[in-house]
Design a protein around this motif. Structure first.
Motif, PDB file in Angstrom:
ATOM      1  N   ARG A 274       0.917  -1.300   0.085  1.00 32.92           N
ATOM      2  CA  ARG A 274      -0.093   0.082  -0.081  1.00 32.92           C
ATOM      3  C   ARG A 274       0.869   1.470  -0.093  1.00 32.92           C
ATOM      4  NH1 ARG A 274      -3.133  -3.031   3.572  1.00 32.92           N
ATOM      5  NH2 ARG A 274      -2.112  -1.867   5.366  1.00 32.92           N
ATOM      6  N   ALA A 275       2.174   1.246   0.888  1.00 31.37           N
ATOM      7  CA  ALA A 275       2.849   2.182   0.556  1.00 31.37           C
ATOM      8  C   ALA A 275       3.723   2.556  -0.680  1.00 31.37           C
ATOM      9  CB  ALA A 275       3.977   2.076   1.775  1.00 31.37           C
ATOM     10  N   GLY A 276       3.545   1.673  -1.677  1.00 26.97           N
ATOM     11  CA  GLY A 276       3.912   1.791  -3.073  1.00 26.97           C
ATOM     12  C   GLY A 276       5.186   0.791  -3.331  1.00 26.97           C
ATOM     13  N   TYR A 277       5.515   0.007  -2.600  1.00 28.87           N
ATOM     14  CA  TYR A 277       6.743  -0.917  -2.906  1.00 28.87           C
ATOM     15  C   TYR A 277       6.080  -1.947  -3.792  1.00 28.87           C
ATOM     16  CZ  TYR A 277       9.066   1.040   0.827  1.00 28.87           C
ATOM     17  OH  TYR A 277       9.879   2.127   1.733  1.00 28.87           O
ATOM     18  N   PRO A 278       6.767  -2.241  -4.832  1.00 33.56           N
ATOM     19  CA  PRO A 278       6.249  -3.302  -5.853  1.00 33.56           C
ATOM     20  C   PRO A 278       7.017  -4.628  -5.488  1.00 33.56           C
ATOM     21  CG  PRO A 278       8.203  -2.101  -6.972  1.00 33.56           C
ATOM     22  CD  PRO A 278       8.108  -1.434  -5.317  1.00 33.56           C
ATOM     23  N   LEU A 279       5.980  -5.200  -4.588  1.00 30.44           N
ATOM     24  CA  LEU A 279       6.601  -6.654  -3.995  1.00 30.44           C
ATOM     25  C   LEU A 279       5.700  -7.807  -4.323  1.00 30.44           C
ATOM     26  CD1 LEU A 279       6.885  -5.350  -0.327  1.00 30.44           C
ATOM     27  CD2 LEU A 279       8.745  -5.327  -2.195  1.00 30.44           C
TER      28      LEU A 279
END
Length: 363
Positions: A274-279
């Motif tokens: 949700r914070a924007g990390y592409p995981l």
């Protein structure tokens, strides 16, 4: 809380700072803080930073938890023994990678030194003082291997349930010393937190000691998150501190509390997405395999240490027992503690705080 002074160990640590503030709020007692400093002046300055508004009731006690007489002169030791009627033992050598010989002096011998202080108080003719011992739910990390599926507050930890970590073995041994003292009639309560993570309102945490923060940093470095049915035992630092203090006010002698709640393994990690990390989501066992494969990377190594402390091998996921805390949280509600939700908004605050603190690089 009963009248009289309090002795606190570990007052400058992540949990200890919050515990110190809660003790100052809950009573008018002076709080004597055992600190490993050679001089009173620098020790007092460290304490003033812990609770500036109430620092007049904080008394620095420069000493050594591992030394005879706590590193104090005989007169100062007896003065402390006669003055304090409650001891909150929060200090610990917390290093999951350290050998037993490095953690035992503080965690085992230090506990024995405090029990000796209580014995000395009795010798001096003073009423019994109570020891509030902060242990760890980690003493049950390998309980499943012993056939124990559910761990209640009444379950007794052993070396077999504590796993291979020198730190957790030392905490299990410390609990054994505490149990022996209980059998001798010493007044003691035991508090077992799980993973102690960020403040419930702000998410503020200690990136170097928050084990959940270590796992989140590894996920960012690996570009993946674990998913599956597993759970992590955790609680916010403010809830743990408030719980220890308030429960200690009414708890009968010999009470044990589990200040930890289960959170499904993927819930904290999804906050990274949700914070924007592409995981990429990876099954839990596969994610821990990645941790082992990349253990040499600085951001992954702490997660590797956590996994080995749990008795894992390269191709397994953690198999933790159920930590039953039903009785603890019922008791907590009875003293006015409603544990805040460990939900998506909370973990969003935690991740945002880790980013702001520089513990996570921005996505």
């Amino acid at each position: 809380m009963s009248s009289g002074a309090i002795l606190l160990t570990g007052a400058t640590g992540f949990l200890g700072r919050r515990l110190c503030r809660e003790l100052l709020v809950a009573s008018e007692a002076d709080v004597h803080c055992l600190l490993r400093d050679s001089d009173t002046a620098p020790a007092s300055e460290r304490l003033r930073r812990v609770a500036p508004a109430r620092s007049r009731r904080l008394i620095a006690v420069p000493g050594d938890l591992t030394a005879p007489l706590l590193g104090l002169t005989p007169d100062r030791y007896d003065e402390l023994a006669t003055t304090v009627n409650a001891v909150y033992h929060c200090a610990a050598s917390v290093n999951l990678a350290a050998a037993y010989g490095r953690t035992a002096p503080v965690n085992v011998s230090g506990t024995e030194r405090l029990l000796t202080l209580l014995d000395r108080r009795a010798e001096l003719g003073r009423p019994p003082a109570r020891l509030h011992f902060v242990s760890s739910a980690g003493v049950f990390v390998t309980a499943l291997a012993t056939g124990t599926i559910t761990v209640s507050e009444g379950t007794v930890p052993t070396r077999a349930t504590a796993g291979p970590s020198g730190y957790l073995l030392s905490k299990a041994d410390a609990e054994q010393r505490v149990d022996q003292a209980l059998d001798r009639g010493t007044d003691i309560t035991i508090h077992r937190p799980g993973i102690i993570t960020g403040d419930s309102a702000t998410g503020a945490t200690s990136p170097d000691t928050d084990l959940l923060g270590c796992l989140l940093r590894a996920a960012v470095a690996l570009h993946s998150i674990p998913v599956g049915p597993g759970h992590l035992p955790m609680e916010t630092v403010d809830t743990v501190a408030r719980g220890i203090v308030r429960l200690s006010q009414t708890a009968p002698r010999g009470s044990v509390f589990h200040l930890t709640r289960p959170v499904r393994i993927d819930v904290p990690f999804i906050a990274l997405q949700r914070a924007g990390y592409p995981l990429l989501p990876v099954p839990e066992a596969g994610w821990y395999h990645q941790v082992w494969q990349h253990a040499w990377e600085p951001e992954v190594y702490p997660a590797y240490v956590v996994s080995t402390a749990s008795g894992l091998t390269e191709h397994t996921a953690p198999r933790l027992p159920v930590i039953d805390s039903t009785a603890t949280y019922a008791a907590a509600r009875s003293v006015g503690i409603d544990a805040p939700p460990l939900d998506a908004p909370y973990f969003d605050r935690l991740v945002a705080n880790l980013i702001a603190a520089g513990a996570l690089l921005p996505p």
